[in-house]
Design an enzyme around this catalytic site. Structure first.
Site, PDB file in Angstrom:
ATOM      1  N   ARG A 181       0.860  -1.178   0.000  1.00 45.35           N
ATOM      2  CA  ARG A 181       0.000   0.000   0.000  1.00 45.35           C
ATOM      3  C   ARG A 181       0.899   1.231   0.000  1.00 45.35           C
ATOM      4  O   ARG A 181       2.108   1.125   0.101  1.00 45.35           O
ATOM      5  CB  ARG A 181      -1.010  -0.014   1.162  1.00 45.35           C
ATOM      6  CG  ARG A 181      -0.575  -0.685   2.415  1.00 45.35           C
ATOM      7  CD  ARG A 181       0.167   0.104   3.466  1.00 45.35           C
ATOM      8  NE  ARG A 181       0.021   1.524   3.456  1.00 45.35           N
ATOM      9  CZ  ARG A 181       1.029   2.349   3.694  1.00 45.35           C
ATOM     10  NH1 ARG A 181       2.252   1.890   3.932  1.00 45.35           N
ATOM     11  NH2 ARG A 181       0.850   3.643   3.688  1.00 45.35           N
ATOM     12  N   GLY A 182       0.253   2.414  -0.156  1.00 37.75           N
ATOM     13  CA  GLY A 182       1.027   3.647  -0.332  1.00 37.75           C
ATOM     14  C   GLY A 182       1.137   3.915  -1.825  1.00 37.75           C
ATOM     15  O   GLY A 182       1.530   3.027  -2.599  1.00 37.75           O
ATOM     16  N   ALA A 183       0.793   5.136  -2.232  1.00 37.53           N
ATOM     17  CA  ALA A 183       0.628   5.434  -3.663  1.00 37.53           C
ATOM     18  C   ALA A 183       1.842   5.045  -4.520  1.00 37.53           C
ATOM     19  O   ALA A 183       1.701   4.317  -5.510  1.00 37.53           O
ATOM     20  CB  ALA A 183       0.278   6.911  -3.837  1.00 37.53           C
ATOM     21  N   ARG A 205      -7.024  -0.632  -7.018  1.00 40.28           N
ATOM     22  CA  ARG A 205      -7.380   0.461  -6.094  1.00 40.28           C
ATOM     23  C   ARG A 205      -7.575   1.721  -6.936  1.00 40.28           C
ATOM     24  O   ARG A 205      -6.777   1.984  -7.841  1.00 40.28           O
ATOM     25  CB  ARG A 205      -6.300   0.685  -5.025  1.00 40.28           C
ATOM     26  CG  ARG A 205      -6.273  -0.453  -3.985  1.00 40.28           C
ATOM     27  CD  ARG A 205      -5.446  -0.103  -2.774  1.00 40.28           C
ATOM     28  NE  ARG A 205      -6.146   0.781  -1.861  1.00 40.28           N
ATOM     29  CZ  ARG A 205      -5.567   1.339  -0.795  1.00 40.28           C
ATOM     30  NH1 ARG A 205      -4.280   1.126  -0.541  1.00 40.28           N
ATOM     31  NH2 ARG A 205      -6.253   2.106   0.015  1.00 40.28           N
ATOM     32  N   GLN A 250      -2.073   2.544   9.925  1.00 41.83           N
ATOM     33  CA  GLN A 250      -0.762   2.660   9.268  1.00 41.83           C
ATOM     34  C   GLN A 250       0.226   3.431  10.147  1.00 41.83           C
ATOM     35  O   GLN A 250       1.428   3.167  10.101  1.00 41.83           O
ATOM     36  CB  GLN A 250      -0.911   3.367   7.913  1.00 41.83           C
ATOM     37  CG  GLN A 250      -1.591   2.545   6.825  1.00 41.83           C
ATOM     38  CD  GLN A 250      -3.083   2.798   6.761  1.00 41.83           C
ATOM     39  OE1 GLN A 250      -3.713   3.157   7.766  1.00 41.83           O
ATOM     40  NE2 GLN A 250      -3.670   2.617   5.595  1.00 41.83           N
ATOM     41  N   ASP A 279      -2.037  10.816  -2.370  1.00 41.05           N
ATOM     42  CA  ASP A 279      -2.386   9.738  -3.310  1.00 41.05           C
ATOM     43  C   ASP A 279      -2.711  10.272  -4.697  1.00 41.05           C
ATOM     44  O   ASP A 279      -2.570   9.563  -5.692  1.00 41.05           O
ATOM     45  CB  ASP A 279      -3.559   8.929  -2.766  1.00 41.05           C
ATOM     46  CG  ASP A 279      -3.082   8.048  -1.637  1.00 41.05           C
ATOM     47  OD1 ASP A 279      -2.955   8.553  -0.499  1.00 41.05           O
ATOM     48  OD2 ASP A 279      -2.768   6.872  -1.898  1.00 41.05           O
ATOM     49  N   ASN A 318      -5.583  12.375   0.051  1.00 38.90           N
ATOM     50  CA  ASN A 318      -4.667  11.588   0.889  1.00 38.90           C
ATOM     51  C   ASN A 318      -5.488  10.835   1.930  1.00 38.90           C
ATOM     52  O   ASN A 318      -6.725  10.960   1.969  1.00 38.90           O
ATOM     53  CB  ASN A 318      -3.619  12.505   1.542  1.00 38.90           C
ATOM     54  CG  ASN A 318      -2.507  11.723   2.222  1.00 38.90           C
ATOM     55  OD1 ASN A 318      -1.940  10.799   1.623  1.00 38.90           O
ATOM     56  ND2 ASN A 318      -2.194  12.038   3.460  1.00 38.90           N
ATOM     57  N   LYS A 319      -4.813  10.086   2.747  1.00 42.45           N
ATOM     58  CA  LYS A 319      -5.467   9.230   3.746  1.00 42.45           C
ATOM     59  C   LYS A 319      -6.564   9.959   4.516  1.00 42.45           C
ATOM     60  O   LYS A 319      -6.385  11.117   4.912  1.00 42.45           O
ATOM     61  CB  LYS A 319      -4.385   8.708   4.700  1.00 42.45           C
ATOM     62  CG  LYS A 319      -4.861   7.821   5.823  1.00 42.45           C
ATOM     63  CD  LYS A 319      -5.705   6.651   5.360  1.00 42.45           C
ATOM     64  CE  LYS A 319      -5.058   5.797   4.303  1.00 42.45           C
ATOM     65  NZ  LYS A 319      -6.019   4.857   3.654  1.00 42.45           N
TER      66      LYS A 319
HETATM   67  O1  MRU Z   1      -4.529   3.183   2.075  1.00 41.81           O
HETATM   68  P1  MRU Z   1      -3.056   3.414   1.970  1.00 41.81           P
HETATM   69  O2  MRU Z   1      -2.290   2.887   3.141  1.00 41.81           O
HETATM   70  O3  MRU Z   1      -2.521   2.923   0.634  1.00 41.81           O
HETATM   71  O4  MRU Z   1      -2.909   4.997   1.980  1.00 41.81           O
HETATM   72  C1  MRU Z   1      -1.633   5.567   1.928  1.00 41.81           C
HETATM   73  C2  MRU Z   1      -1.658   7.042   2.019  1.00 41.81           C
HETATM   74  O5  MRU Z   1      -2.684   7.668   2.084  1.00 41.81           O
HETATM   75  C3  MRU Z   1      -0.352   7.749   1.955  1.00 41.81           C
HETATM   76  O6  MRU Z   1      -0.376   8.929   2.701  1.00 41.81           O
HETATM   77  C4  MRU Z   1      -0.063   8.114   0.496  1.00 41.81           C
HETATM   78  O7  MRU Z   1      -0.197   6.994  -0.336  1.00 41.81           O
HETATM   79  C5  MRU Z   1       1.290   8.685   0.316  1.00 41.81           C
HETATM   80  S1  MRU Z   1       2.499   7.423   0.620  1.00 41.81           S
HETATM   81  C6  MRU Z   1       3.993   7.973   0.170  1.00 41.81           C
END
Ligand code: MRU
Length: 352
Positions: A55-57, A98, A201, A242, A252-253
């Site tokens: 996970r993470g963009a 996703r 996270q 994201d 973002n999250k």
């Molecule tokens: O649902 P996730 O864990 O994939 O969400 C991640 C985030 O929102 C991060 O802040 C974003 O992807 C930036 S990661 C460098």
């Protein structure tokens, strides 16, 4: 930058390529267990993304690029004459994994562009592009770390949200990369990290990464952020992204928007750190961004799940922060202060 250099920069690697396939660190099991699973099909990689093993963009984009390599390898082995047509199903499955992180679609576009010129065995050329995407992301993180640390010079306390470190990227991290670089320069005293419900996270991944680097960190419940800001302990909120719209609005999250509103009220500044692969120039404003909503069961206690239950749960996993609440967007191509359609347009000319 080679695989060796990636492991030299980051204590932990979310993704490793081997001849057997893509090795994915199952982030659902951290920090208790460190387990890599090898995926040798594009469908398997798509499932690893959808299920949040990775996970993470930026990491999602990198995984998808390797997923295309795996799809091409299988399709070429089955039918060397028609592999380009056969791989379309893999592109579709990866694209559905996703919806919000634009790095996924950016990486798939780059892999598709590269396919056009390939004749013969596609694996060497596609693997080279996937590795390049991986290594470029790490290089971008290192560059953003320095640019962000310049802005945070003298700052003693920062608050971060979600996990934006080596686990979420090609290595080092976006917001967490800026925090790492700032820490190395000496003024930063403490990092505050939100739990980041419902996947935790922050509680499972961010404080784990910070602990590995011996950076003093304090975990707080998401709902404690206003009280923390009022205490004066933090001067900047530093987060990843994201998807960034062309006007500077940032997806973002979930909870980032709340932090942005709180920060503005308390005179705390907000920095967004993301590579230019996270900027979606085709999306004019944040309202057009698709926000992923995950299964209510991720939130709901099982006691409420019966067929006669009148209790539901709403589980959006991202939100959109308006550009007007953001003080700086840090990318590897430069910093956008006070993002707006005008200041973002200047970045576009510099982005790769
Ligand atoms: O649902 P996730 O864990 O994939 O969400 C991640 C985030 O929102 C991060 O802040 C974003 O992807 C930036 S990661 C460098």
């Amino acid at each position: 930058m080679s695989e060796h250099s990636i492991s030299a920069v980051s204590a932990v690697q979310a993704l490793k390529w081997s001849d057997r396939g893509l090795e994915v660190l199952d982030q659902r099991l951290l920090p208790g267990d460190m387990v890599y699973q090898t995926f040798d099909t594009a469908q398997g990689v798509a499932e690893a993304i959808a299920s949040m093993r990775v996970r993470g963009a930026p990491a999602i984009g990198i995984a998808a690029a390797y997923g295309v390599v795996l799809g091409a390898r299988a399709a070429y082995a089955r039918d060397p004459a028609h592999w380009k047509r056969a791989i379309e199903d893999d592109f579709a499955v990866l694209a559905r994994s996703r919806p919000t992180a634009v790095n996924l679609f950016w990486a798939l576009d780059r892999m598709r562009e590269a396919m056009a010129a390939i004749e013969g065995d596609p694996v060497p050329a596609l693997l080279a592009i996937a590795r390049r995407i991986h290594e470029d992301d790490l290089a971008a993180n290192l560059a953003m770390g320095e640019l962000g640390a310049d802005i945070l010079a003298g700052c003693k306390g920062v608050l971060t949200h979600c996990n934006t470190g080596a686990l979420a990227t090609g290595g080092y991290g976006t917001a967490l990369g800026v925090i790492r670089s700032t820490w190395r320069r000496g003024a930063l005293e403490r990092v505050y990290a939100t739990e980041t419900r419902p996947w935790s996270q922050g509680a499972r991944l961010t404080v784990w990464e910070l602990g590995q680097d011996r950076i003093p960190a304090t975990l707080l419940a998401d709902s404690a952020a206003a009280w923390l800001m009022k205490s004066g302990a933090v001067h900047w909120v530093v987060v990843g992204a994201d998807r960034i719209a062309a006007n500077g609005d940032v997806a973002n999250k979930i909870g980032t928007y709340s932090l942005a509103v709180l920060a503005r009220h308390h005179g705390v500044k907000l920095m967004v750190v993301a590579p230019t692969s996270t900027v979606d120039w085709a999306t004019a404003a944040g309202g057009d961004i698709v926000v992923e909503e995950r299964d209510p069961r991720e939130l709901l206690h099982p006691v409420f799940l019966g067929s006669d239950s009148v209790i539901d749960a709403w589980n959006p996993v991202f939100d959109v922060t308006p550009a007007a609440l953001i003080d700086a967007i840090v990318t590897e191509a430069g910093v956008v202060a006070n993002p707006s359609p005008h200041t973002m347009a200047a970045l576009r000319g510099k982005a790769r």
